[in-house]
Design a protein around this motif. Structure first.
Motif, short mmCIF file in Angstrom:
data_model
loop_
_atom_site.label_atom_id
_atom_site.label_comp_id
_atom_site.label_asym_id
_atom_site.label_seq_id
_atom_site.Cartn_x
_atom_site.Cartn_y
_atom_site.Cartn_z
N UNK A 315 21.90 41.04 49.93
CA UNK A 315 22.98 40.19 49.43
C UNK A 315 23.45 40.64 48.05
N UNK A 316 22.48 41.01 47.21
CA UNK A 316 22.84 41.48 45.87
C UNK A 316 23.66 42.76 45.96
N UNK A 317 23.26 43.67 46.87
CA UNK A 317 24.01 44.91 47.01
C UNK A 317 25.43 44.64 47.52
N UNK A 318 25.53 43.71 48.51
CA UNK A 318 26.87 43.38 49.01
C UNK A 318 27.70 42.71 47.93
N UNK A 319 27.04 41.84 47.15
CA UNK A 319 27.74 41.19 46.05
C UNK A 319 28.23 42.23 45.05
N UNK A 320 27.38 43.23 44.78
CA UNK A 320 27.80 44.30 43.87
C UNK A 320 28.98 45.07 44.43
N UNK A 321 28.98 45.29 45.76
CA UNK A 321 30.10 45.98 46.39
C UNK A 321 31.38 45.17 46.27
N UNK A 322 31.27 43.86 46.57
CA UNK A 322 32.45 42.97 46.47
C UNK A 322 32.96 42.93 45.04
N UNK A 323 32.02 42.84 44.09
CA UNK A 323 32.44 42.81 42.68
C UNK A 323 33.15 44.11 42.32
N UNK A 324 32.63 45.24 42.84
CA UNK A 324 33.29 46.52 42.59
C UNK A 324 34.69 46.55 43.17
N UNK A 325 34.83 46.03 44.43
CA UNK A 325 36.15 45.99 45.05
C UNK A 325 37.09 45.08 44.28
N UNK A 326 36.56 43.93 43.80
CA UNK A 326 37.38 43.03 43.01
C UNK A 326 37.85 43.70 41.73
N UNK A 327 36.94 44.47 41.11
CA UNK A 327 37.33 45.19 39.89
C UNK A 327 38.44 46.20 40.19
N UNK A 328 38.29 46.90 41.35
CA UNK A 328 39.34 47.85 41.74
C UNK A 328 40.67 47.15 41.96
N UNK A 329 40.61 45.97 42.66
CA UNK A 329 41.85 45.22 42.90
C UNK A 329 42.48 44.74 41.60
N UNK A 330 41.63 44.34 40.65
CA UNK A 330 42.16 43.91 39.36
C UNK A 330 42.86 45.07 38.66
N UNK A 331 42.25 46.25 38.75
CA UNK A 331 42.88 47.42 38.14
C UNK A 331 44.22 47.71 38.81
#
Length: 394
Positions: A315-331
């Motif tokens: 779950x933590x790894x998936x959360x990290x992936x989602x957070x990374x995707x969110x950061x990309x979307x924000x960029x």
């Protein structure tokens, strides 16, 4: 400072923090080898073991059918001529390096063997709370014999650390004995301790930032009397701490600083109570089946706990992936906003240009009309003069 040492040997019982300290030492500038063991379960950032020494030790033990976790008290390596030649080749291949070293927990079983074959060595001997080591081995889940009987982990802990303590007593000027928590209180200070013993400068900058305290899992349950359950291990643990260059202040395995979720703390505490239940002697008069059932329950619950821990990690790894995707979307959103702002500026500029053109057209139209009027009246005047001339002639 002392004379320059040529070799640094890092060793200690498995799961005692040797990989952590080896990573810091390598970051500080010591050459630990080109072909290092990659990361895996339990050490995702890497083991930092020179594969040549790892394979040498492993093959040496396999040929004698010696288990890593069931080493007899009096066992010592007795090399064959081929093994002597192999060990010499390993050292000779690194002889041209100014300062080099290697890390392998199995070296704890080969300390006297290597001491007679290395040039001016220094030994970094690492130890850790016995229960933390056992629980770490159980959580990793790679050693079948420890999964079947956790007592083997404590037997191995004693076998390895007795050798460390004896070697330290025999060669005090060559050894640094560190509790992993004593070292991680300040890795920069620990590297200063090592720098003085080696006699070579080390890059200590940023050492403390290289270590994440959550990686060393401490004990959570405060109501378990571990010294009562493991008197021999804790007597050795006390003697290690008394001899250590970097000891630990608390011998009871107090949890290290750092935030953990409530679910993580409860899971860790339940594992400790399950392990304590296995270590307690059976109640007098209790049937053997009850003890077997207790061990079976422990194994089942340990597997459930391990699965929960693995699920949490996933779950933590998936959360990290989602957070990374969110950061990309924000960029991307930021880029789009910047592009929209640029387009708005372009549109505003075009509007200004259009307004200017309209003004120019209006001016032009006005100018053309005036010129036409002027031309008209000029022609009228010419016609009038012409008519006047014709009239006079007639």
């Amino acid at each position: 400072m002392t004379s320059v040492a040529r070799t640094l040997v890092i060793t200690g019982m498995h799961r005692s923090g040797t990989s952590l300290l080896a990573s810091v030492v390598r970051q500080a500038g010591i050459d630990l080898g080109a072909d290092l063991m990659p990361g895996g379960r339990g050490n995702r950032r890497g083991h930092f073991e020179d594969m040549d020494f790892h394979r040498f030790h492993e093959a040496f033990l396999e040929r004698r059918e010696v288990s890593l976790f069931a080493v007899t008290e009096g066992w010592s390596p007795d090399p064959s001529p081929i093994e002597e030649k192999g060990a010499g080749a390993l050292v000779a291949a690194r002889a041209g390096r100014p300062v080099w070293g290697f890390k392998d927990p199995k070296t704890s079983l080969f300390l006297d063997f290597w001491h007679s074959r290395l040039n001016d060595p220094i030994y970094l001997l690492v130890y850790r709370h016995p229960v933390e080591v056992a629980l770490s081995l159980i959580r990793r889940g790679l050693e079948l014999e420890i999964q079947q009987d956790p007592r083997i982990a404590f037997q191995a802990w004693r076998a390895y650390n007795e050798r460390l303590l004896r070697f330290h007593a025999a060669h005090p000027g060559r050894c640094l004995l560190w509790h992993v928590r004593g070292a991680t209180r300040s890795l920069e200070a620990a590297l200063g301790n090592l720098e003085e013993r080696l006699g070579v400068p080390l890059d200590r900058s940023g050492a403390d930032g290289f270590f994440h305290r959550q990686e060393l899992i401490g004990l959570q349950a405060a109501d378990i009397d571990w010294p009562e359950l493991l008197p021999a291990a804790f007597d050795l643990y006390r003697r290690l701490n008394e001899a250590a260059d970097l000891p630990v202040a608390e011998l009871d395995g107090s949890p290290p600083p750092g935030d953990r979720s409530r679910q993580e703390r409860e899971l860790l505490e339940s594992n400790e109570h399950l392990l304590a239940a296995v270590l307690r002697p059976p109640v007098a008069g209790a049937p053997a089946a009850a003890t077997a059932q207790q061990r079976g329950d422990y194994t089942l619950l340990r597997l459930v706990a391990a699965q929960r821990e693995e699920d949490n990690r996933g779950l933590k790894e998936r959360l990290g992936t989602v957070e990374g995707e969110m950061a990309d979307l924000k960029e991307e959103l930021t880029v789009l906003k910047e592009e929209m702002a640029a387009r708005k500026e372009e549109i505003a500029a075009r509007k200004e240009e259009m307004a200017t053109l309209k003004e120019e057209m209006a001016t032009l139209k006005s100018s053309v009309a005036i010129r036409i009027v002027h031309l008209y009246w000029a022609q009228v005047r010419r016609l009038r003069r012409l008519l006047s001339v014709l009239q006079r002639r007639s």
